[in-house]
Scaffold this active site. Structure first.
Site, short mmCIF file in Angstrom:
data_model
loop_
_atom_site.label_atom_id
_atom_site.label_comp_id
_atom_site.label_asym_id
_atom_site.label_seq_id
_atom_site.Cartn_x
_atom_site.Cartn_y
_atom_site.Cartn_z
N CYS A 78 0.79 -1.24 0.00
CA CYS A 78 0.00 0.00 0.00
C CYS A 78 0.82 1.29 0.00
O CYS A 78 0.76 2.08 -0.94
CB CYS A 78 -0.93 0.01 1.21
SG CYS A 78 -1.95 -1.46 1.38
N HIS A 134 -2.69 6.83 4.26
CA HIS A 134 -1.62 5.84 4.46
C HIS A 134 -0.24 6.28 3.98
O HIS A 134 0.59 5.46 3.59
CB HIS A 134 -2.00 4.50 3.79
CG HIS A 134 -1.31 3.34 4.47
ND1 HIS A 134 -1.26 2.07 3.92
CD2 HIS A 134 -0.62 3.27 5.64
CE1 HIS A 134 -0.59 1.27 4.71
NE2 HIS A 134 -0.20 1.98 5.78
#
Length: 503
Positions: A78, A134
């Protein structure tokens, strides 16, 4: 001698021609709206047009009307993909070449360079983000609203449950908290609401409230289809034929996301903005086999340096495409979106040092790709594997991968090496039988996209050339940023909420 009638017609023709040229020029100078959508952990096999059993009618339609990117790469996990999207730089040039940013780590995408959102705002765009961030939140300077976005609605960390919006740290036991924000403020009113629906509605609200005369940059980073596997039952009912429970729930999550994309693009259409919109759809990494995803027929899955971990589902749609309805096989990487979109937005790349390439002519006109190679990564902190080659320029015990032209080299420990079909084809599963100490592979990835025939023994000169190229990249790498967990991050110290803890 021309008659008056003929002369008038000729003048009219010249005028209309000039008007047409002016119109085309005016349209080409207009800044398009940009809609950028990211799916999380979305498997290569799991979109309808890749012959999946999962239904994605909206994505299939949009991709069919646009350009499918079939030689397009992201990163295996990610944070690396998102950091490269927003910086236009390889991981080795931001210090984020090892793992993800965990909730408790004082870490983030470095502040020295402008983000893609910064550049869009600089170009006069309204900038809005919905969904998963993130790339760091331990200080306020790292929050989306400080990094180029006019508004933000979503969660800061890497994953959470879809209804309660809670998550616990994987590094520190007992560090659990709520993670859902509207701007910088905690949003409790959506607690209990399914995130895919909530994010779609917020995106629609952004579109409905937007002045169409001003260019819009809308970045939507869905939580779907990352674990945990949760979706309203109505979306799994159509998949009763899928016996594997994880796969059935995952399929429902994909279809729910597909519906959300359809609703968002409809909002653009209803606002008469869609014809002036350039849309990108991408995954952030390969599917997680253990959580219902699938990358068949590619080798490996999320987290691996095999193509199953990082060959992305991707397509573009809309404004400026001269060859819609086509498949593009030009080599592309997630870093390429930064210069491509900034230039498309009539922005400036002055002062930036990028690893990405402007791929607009490749995407829009079908011209050859602007890149010949991709550094997939060099990670000096991962556990080393096997023994090094003698007199090699690069230490092949280090986890790394590089694509140059048709060739791909992998060194170190690449992650799970199996070929895993979807559950209904389970008889075709092939588990790699290679020695655990093996640490070097060479493939002609164009001839062998499934990475089945290792050519490293047949082409030692090519191996050396590829290792030399890896070393050339390695000397440009900045130190890895991977700090120890900080106990001050504990949500118990912040009202039970994940958020900035350091001033």
């Amino acid at each position: 001698m021309m008659t008056g009638k003929t002369t008038l017609s000729a003048v009219a023709a010249v005028f209309l021609c000039a008007l047409g040229e002016f119109t085309v020029q005016s349209q080409s100078n207009k800044q398009p709206h940009i809609l950028f959508i990211v799916a999380d952990d979305y498997g290569f096999h799991d979109i309808g047009y890749h012959n999946s059993e999962i239904k994605t009618p909206n994505l299939d339609k949009l991709a069919g009307e646009g350009v499918k990117l079939e030689n397009y790469y992201v990163q295996p996990i990610c944070t690396p993909t998102r950091s490269q999207l927003f910086s236009g730089k390889y991981q080795i040039h931001t210090g984020l070449q090892h793992g993800i940013i965990w909730w408790t780590q004082p870490n983030g995408l470095p502040l020295e360079d402008p983000t893609l959102a910064d550049k869009m705002k600089e170009a006069g765009y309204s900038t809005h983000m919905v969904g998963k961030w993130h790339i760091g939140f331990y200080k306020e300077e790292y929050l989306p609203t400080r990094r180029g976005f006019d508004s933000y609605f979503g969660y800061y960390g890497g994953s959470e449950d879809y209804y309660g919006h809670n998550t616990c740290s994987f590094l520190e036991r007992g560090y659990c908290g709520y993670d859902f924000r509207d701007g910088d403020k905690v949003d409790y009113q959506d607690k209990g609401n399914y995130s895919t629906h909530v994010f779609a509605q917020r995106a629609i609200d952004v579109v409905n409230s937007h002045d169409p005369n001003k260019p819009l940059f809308l970045y939507i980073a869905f939580q779907a289809v990352h674990s945990p596997l949760e979706v309203p039952e109505e979306y799994t009912q159509m998949y009763d034929f899928i016996q594997d429970k994880n796969r059935r729930t995952y399929a429902g999550m994909v279809t729910c996301m597909d519906e959300a994309v359809g609703n968002i693009t409809k909002a653009f259409q209803d606002k008469f903005m869609f014809e002036d919109t350039f849309m990108v759809f991408t995954t952030d990494n390969g599917g997680q086999i253990l959580e219902g995803g699938n990358n068949w027929p590619l080798r490996g899955w999320k987290g691996s340096l095999w193509d199953g971990g990082m060959k992305g589902v991707g397509f573009v749609h809309g404004n400026g495409l001269t060859k819609p309805g086509t498949i593009n096989t030009g080599l592309m990487h997630v870093t390429d979106w930064y210069p491509t979109l900034v230039n498309l937005a009539k922005g400036s790349l002055n002062g930036t040092k990028l690893d990405g390439h402007d791929q607009w002519e490749t995407i829009s006109l079908g011209k050859p790709s602007q890149r010949q190679e991709i550094l997939h990564n060099i990670d000096p902190l991962s556990n080393k594997a096997g023994q090094p080659l003698r007199n090699a320029s690069f230490d092949n015990t280090v986890r790394a991968a590089l694509r140059v032209g048709d060739w791909k080299i992998i060194t170190g420990n690449p992650g799970n090496s199996s070929w895993i079909p979807p559950p209904h084809m389970a008889g075709k599963t092939q588990i790699s039988s290679e020695a655990p100490t093996k640490n070097l592979w060479l493939f002609n990835i164009v001839v062998d996209p499934e990475e089945r025939v290792d050519l490293s023994g047949l082409y030692p000169d090519m191996v050396r050339q590829m290792l030399d190229r890896l070393q050339a990249y390695n000397v440009t790498a900045v130190p890895v940023r991977y700090p120890e967990p900080d106990p001050r991050s504990n949500p118990k110290l912040h009202g039970g909420v994940w958020g900035p803890w350091e001033t």
